[in-house]
Design a protein around this motif. Structure first.
Motif, PDB file in Angstrom:
ATOM      1  N   ALA A  18      -5.237   7.331  -4.666  1.00 35.79           N
ATOM      2  CA  ALA A  18      -3.495   6.519  -5.745  1.00 35.79           C
ATOM      3  C   ALA A  18      -3.083   6.409  -4.994  1.00 35.79           C
ATOM      4  O   ALA A  18      -2.629   4.888  -5.387  1.00 35.79           O
ATOM      5  CB  ALA A  18      -3.774   6.974  -7.209  1.00 35.79           C
ATOM      6  N   LEU A  19      -1.621   6.984  -3.894  1.00 32.94           N
ATOM      7  CA  LEU A  19      -1.009   5.982  -3.644  1.00 32.94           C
ATOM      8  C   LEU A  19      -1.435   4.148  -1.870  1.00 32.94           C
ATOM      9  O   LEU A  19      -0.548   4.751  -2.023  1.00 32.94           O
ATOM     10  CB  LEU A  19      -0.243   6.993  -2.420  1.00 32.94           C
ATOM     11  CG  LEU A  19      -1.100   7.468  -1.672  1.00 32.94           C
ATOM     12  CD1 LEU A  19      -0.368   6.509  -0.146  1.00 32.94           C
ATOM     13  CD2 LEU A  19       0.313   9.217  -1.067  1.00 32.94           C
ATOM     14  N   LEU A  20      -2.633   4.552  -2.438  1.00 37.63           N
ATOM     15  CA  LEU A  20      -3.077   3.684  -1.149  1.00 37.63           C
ATOM     16  C   LEU A  20      -2.941   2.002  -1.777  1.00 37.63           C
ATOM     17  O   LEU A  20      -2.251   1.317  -1.398  1.00 37.63           O
ATOM     18  CB  LEU A  20      -4.780   3.525  -1.334  1.00 37.63           C
ATOM     19  CG  LEU A  20      -4.800   4.402   0.270  1.00 37.63           C
ATOM     20  CD1 LEU A  20      -4.941   5.786  -0.141  1.00 37.63           C
ATOM     21  CD2 LEU A  20      -6.251   3.498  -0.307  1.00 37.63           C
ATOM     22  N   GLU A  21      -2.828   2.579  -3.156  1.00 36.91           N
ATOM     23  CA  GLU A  21      -2.064   0.987  -4.257  1.00 36.91           C
ATOM     24  C   GLU A  21      -1.217   0.633  -3.903  1.00 36.91           C
ATOM     25  O   GLU A  21      -0.518  -0.560  -4.412  1.00 36.91           O
ATOM     26  CB  GLU A  21      -2.453   1.331  -5.493  1.00 36.91           C
ATOM     27  CG  GLU A  21      -2.774   0.095  -6.368  1.00 36.91           C
ATOM     28  CD  GLU A  21      -3.218  -0.125  -8.666  1.00 36.91           C
ATOM     29  OE1 GLU A  21      -2.883  -0.477  -9.102  1.00 36.91           O
ATOM     30  OE2 GLU A  21      -3.863   1.138  -8.797  1.00 36.91           O
ATOM     31  N   PHE A  22      -0.029   1.289  -3.957  1.00 36.75           N
ATOM     32  CA  PHE A  22       1.119   1.536  -3.795  1.00 36.75           C
ATOM     33  C   PHE A  22       1.586   2.165  -2.243  1.00 36.75           C
ATOM     34  O   PHE A  22       2.633   2.307  -2.690  1.00 36.75           O
ATOM     35  CB  PHE A  22       2.070   2.643  -5.225  1.00 36.75           C
ATOM     36  CG  PHE A  22       2.083   2.526  -6.395  1.00 36.75           C
ATOM     37  CD1 PHE A  22       1.727   1.615  -7.399  1.00 36.75           C
ATOM     38  CD2 PHE A  22       0.065   3.131  -7.113  1.00 36.75           C
ATOM     39  CE1 PHE A  22       0.954   0.965  -8.481  1.00 36.75           C
ATOM     40  CE2 PHE A  22      -0.465   2.904  -8.373  1.00 36.75           C
ATOM     41  CZ  PHE A  22      -0.061   2.326  -8.835  1.00 36.75           C
ATOM     42  N   SER A  23       1.006   1.158  -1.578  1.00 41.74           N
ATOM     43  CA  SER A  23       1.331   2.042  -0.215  1.00 41.74           C
ATOM     44  C   SER A  23       2.952   1.412   0.366  1.00 41.74           C
ATOM     45  O   SER A  23       3.993   2.003   1.140  1.00 41.74           O
ATOM     46  CB  SER A  23       0.837   1.332   0.607  1.00 41.74           C
ATOM     47  OG  SER A  23       0.921  -0.177   0.636  1.00 41.74           O
ATOM     48  N   GLN A  24       3.848   0.347  -0.860  1.00 42.54           N
ATOM     49  CA  GLN A  24       5.369   0.205  -0.697  1.00 42.54           C
ATOM     50  C   GLN A  24       6.286   0.984  -0.789  1.00 42.54           C
ATOM     51  O   GLN A  24       7.348   1.093  -0.240  1.00 42.54           O
ATOM     52  CB  GLN A  24       5.490  -0.841  -1.529  1.00 42.54           C
ATOM     53  CG  GLN A  24       5.628  -0.888  -2.564  1.00 42.54           C
ATOM     54  CD  GLN A  24       4.724  -1.358  -4.074  1.00 42.54           C
ATOM     55  OE1 GLN A  24       3.834  -1.059  -3.332  1.00 42.54           O
ATOM     56  NE2 GLN A  24       4.787  -1.664  -5.072  1.00 42.54           N
ATOM     57  N   PHE A  25       5.727   2.347  -1.238  1.00 46.58           N
ATOM     58  CA  PHE A  25       5.941   3.520  -1.678  1.00 46.58           C
ATOM     59  C   PHE A  25       5.928   4.241  -0.432  1.00 46.58           C
ATOM     60  O   PHE A  25       6.609   6.272  -1.022  1.00 46.58           O
ATOM     61  CB  PHE A  25       6.260   3.352  -3.159  1.00 46.58           C
ATOM     62  CG  PHE A  25       7.131   2.748  -3.996  1.00 46.58           C
ATOM     63  CD1 PHE A  25       8.136   2.415  -3.906  1.00 46.58           C
ATOM     64  CD2 PHE A  25       6.084   2.167  -4.760  1.00 46.58           C
ATOM     65  CE1 PHE A  25       8.493   1.578  -4.952  1.00 46.58           C
ATOM     66  CE2 PHE A  25       6.781   1.019  -5.564  1.00 46.58           C
ATOM     67  CZ  PHE A  25       7.686   0.594  -5.982  1.00 46.58           C
ATOM     68  N   SER A  26       5.137   4.052  -0.237  1.00 52.24           N
ATOM     69  CA  SER A  26       5.080   5.866   1.075  1.00 52.24           C
ATOM     70  C   SER A  26       5.080   5.612   2.175  1.00 52.24           C
ATOM     71  O   SER A  26       5.677   5.136   2.699  1.00 52.24           O
ATOM     72  CB  SER A  26       3.137   5.832   0.933  1.00 52.24           C
ATOM     73  OG  SER A  26       2.808   4.628   1.640  1.00 52.24           O
ATOM     74  N   GLY A  27       5.311   7.175   2.901  1.00 47.67           N
ATOM     75  CA  GLY A  27       5.512   6.708   4.233  1.00 47.67           C
ATOM     76  C   GLY A  27       4.191   6.380   4.803  1.00 47.67           C
ATOM     77  O   GLY A  27       2.910   6.308   4.830  1.00 47.67           O
ATOM     78  N   PRO A  28       4.301   6.672   6.481  1.00 48.69           N
ATOM     79  CA  PRO A  28       3.219   6.152   7.427  1.00 48.69           C
ATOM     80  C   PRO A  28       1.901   7.461   6.821  1.00 48.69           C
ATOM     81  O   PRO A  28       1.515   8.443   6.847  1.00 48.69           O
ATOM     82  CB  PRO A  28       3.193   6.971   8.402  1.00 48.69           C
ATOM     83  CG  PRO A  28       4.523   6.326   8.369  1.00 48.69           C
ATOM     84  CD  PRO A  28       5.387   6.639   7.572  1.00 48.69           C
ATOM     85  N   THR A  29       0.483   6.638   6.261  1.00 45.38           N
ATOM     86  CA  THR A  29      -0.393   7.372   5.677  1.00 45.38           C
ATOM     87  C   THR A  29      -1.397   7.387   6.770  1.00 45.38           C
ATOM     88  O   THR A  29      -2.328   5.855   6.576  1.00 45.38           O
ATOM     89  CB  THR A  29      -0.853   7.249   4.197  1.00 45.38           C
ATOM     90  OG1 THR A  29       0.440   8.182   4.255  1.00 45.38           O
ATOM     91  CG2 THR A  29      -1.804   8.278   3.633  1.00 45.38           C
ATOM     92  N   LEU A  30      -2.607   7.170   6.765  1.00 51.18           N
ATOM     93  CA  LEU A  30      -3.976   7.213   6.852  1.00 51.18           C
ATOM     94  C   LEU A  30      -5.283   8.714   6.270  1.00 51.18           C
ATOM     95  O   LEU A  30      -5.081   9.953   6.310  1.00 51.18           O
ATOM     96  CB  LEU A  30      -4.084   8.153   8.417  1.00 51.18           C
ATOM     97  CG  LEU A  30      -5.146   8.111   9.659  1.00 51.18           C
ATOM     98  CD1 LEU A  30      -6.059   6.333   9.159  1.00 51.18           C
ATOM     99  CD2 LEU A  30      -5.912   8.444  11.052  1.00 51.18           C
ATOM    100  N   VAL A  31      -5.852   7.487   6.091  1.00 48.82           N
ATOM    101  CA  VAL A  31      -7.267   8.483   5.167  1.00 48.82           C
ATOM    102  C   VAL A  31      -8.621   7.934   6.479  1.00 48.82           C
ATOM    103  O   VAL A  31      -8.683   6.941   6.655  1.00 48.82           O
ATOM    104  CB  VAL A  31      -7.929   7.993   3.837  1.00 48.82           C
ATOM    105  CG1 VAL A  31      -8.586   7.996   3.710  1.00 48.82           C
ATOM    106  CG2 VAL A  31      -6.292   7.909   3.506  1.00 48.82           C
TER     107      VAL A  31
END
Length: 318
Positions: A130-143
């Motif tokens: 779900a955080l993909l939609e709010f990536s402006q609030f996430s740290g560096p992430t890879l799926v």
């Protein structure tokens, strides 16, 4: 008002910390009737409506025998649409049976049931993705499923966290530091030769101050969060993994996140969500059965359950 809680077996509740229990307690305090069932009790047949084998209960106030059958209402099959509200509080994992339950509950909605959280929203918001939609609030992430992608991400960020997309309670979380020790083995364990996707995130040192659970109810953040602080050399703050829960007022960044995500989630039928924040970054958005009501109340006096039932009442009037 008659409320049906779809939950785990009542006998399994640890009422000193269970969030569903305090929801029930607040509902009964307001004079509402309480019923409960498990997902396995829900069924549908051609020509009929979605129903469930239901237990009608009252709370006793006794910590050991905390509920009793409601003598005025015999247990038995009930149509879900006949309840004023149905609260889906089944704990993860979000497996095939949970998925099928959301379809049955969605059919109940078509028949007039009011279900919270909304079944379609539960399906559309896998808690890690779900955080993909709010990536402006996430740290560096890879799926990814690809081992090469994970190795590249590690080479770039040096210190990373790997976790399965279907994990819960800290299950299956690994940290790999700059030396890359056991990275290959961990990748093989999690992605199963490329057959399963893995979430990889840059390690956030702020985990030492806690993995904060920011609760969002009816589109608004609860003013206190629960910082789950890792203990004994653990990297995981999850309470299920031994983390220590410390309630604290929301920071300005926590409020910014809650105020940004809250209206979006509420508009989709997510009456309750638990946003996990490490430092300034969102790591997950929990929607199946968010917890921490009791820990926040016990430490701050803020009645999260009352805020939730207030929001439920407002949603039913809307």
């Amino acid at each position: 008002m008659n409320i049906l809680f779809v939950a785990d077996p009542l006998e399994s509740f640890k009422i000193y910390k269970d969030t569903t229990f305090v929801m029930m307690r607040e509902a009964q305090r307001r004079g509402y009737s309480i019923s409960a069932c498990e997902t396995q009790d829900i069924s549908w047949q051609t020509g009929g409506k979605v129903c469930a084998q239901v237990r009608h209960i009252t709370l006793t106030g006794d910590k050991d025998n905390w509920f009793a059958p409601d003598s005025k209402r015999p247990d038995g099959p009930e149509v879900l649409a006949d309840f004023d509200a149905v609260l889906m509080r089944k704990d993860p994992p979000f497996d095939s049976e949970f998925f099928y339950s959301t379809h049955l509950l969605e059919q109940a909605e078509r028949e007039g049931a009011r279900v919270f959280n909304k079944p379609r929203a539960l399906r559309d918001h896998p808690e890690k993705l779900a955080l993909l939609e709010f990536s402006q609030f996430s740290g560096p992430t890879l799926v990814t499923r690809r081992a090469a992608d994970i190795r590249r991400f590690h080479a770039e960020h040096k210190d990373i966290i790997l976790k399965p997309l279907d994990g819960m309670g800290g299950m299956g979380i690994f940290r790999v530091t700059q030396d890359g020790m056991n990275l290959g083995s961990i990748i093989e364990t999690l992605n199963k030769d490329g057959s399963q996707s893995v979430m990889v995130q840059k390690f956030l040192p702020a985990i030492a101050q806690g993995d904060k659970r920011v609760l969002v109810i009816g589109g608004k953040p609860v003013p206190y969060c629960l910082a789950r602080i890792p203990q004994g050399g653990e990297v995981r703050g999850n309470l299920a993994a031994g983390g220590k829960g410390v309630a604290q007022a929301l920071s300005a960044r926590d409020q910014e996140i809650g105020n940004a995500l809250g209206p979006v989630l509420a508009a989709r039928g997510l009456l309750l969500a638990g946003v996990d924040v490490i430092g300034d970054s969102v790591t997950e958005i929990n929607v199946t059965s968010p917890t921490c009501f009791q820990e926040i109340f016990d430490q701050t006096g803020f009645d999260v359950a009352a805020m939730f039932i207030d929001a439920l009442e407002a949603a039913l009037k809307g």
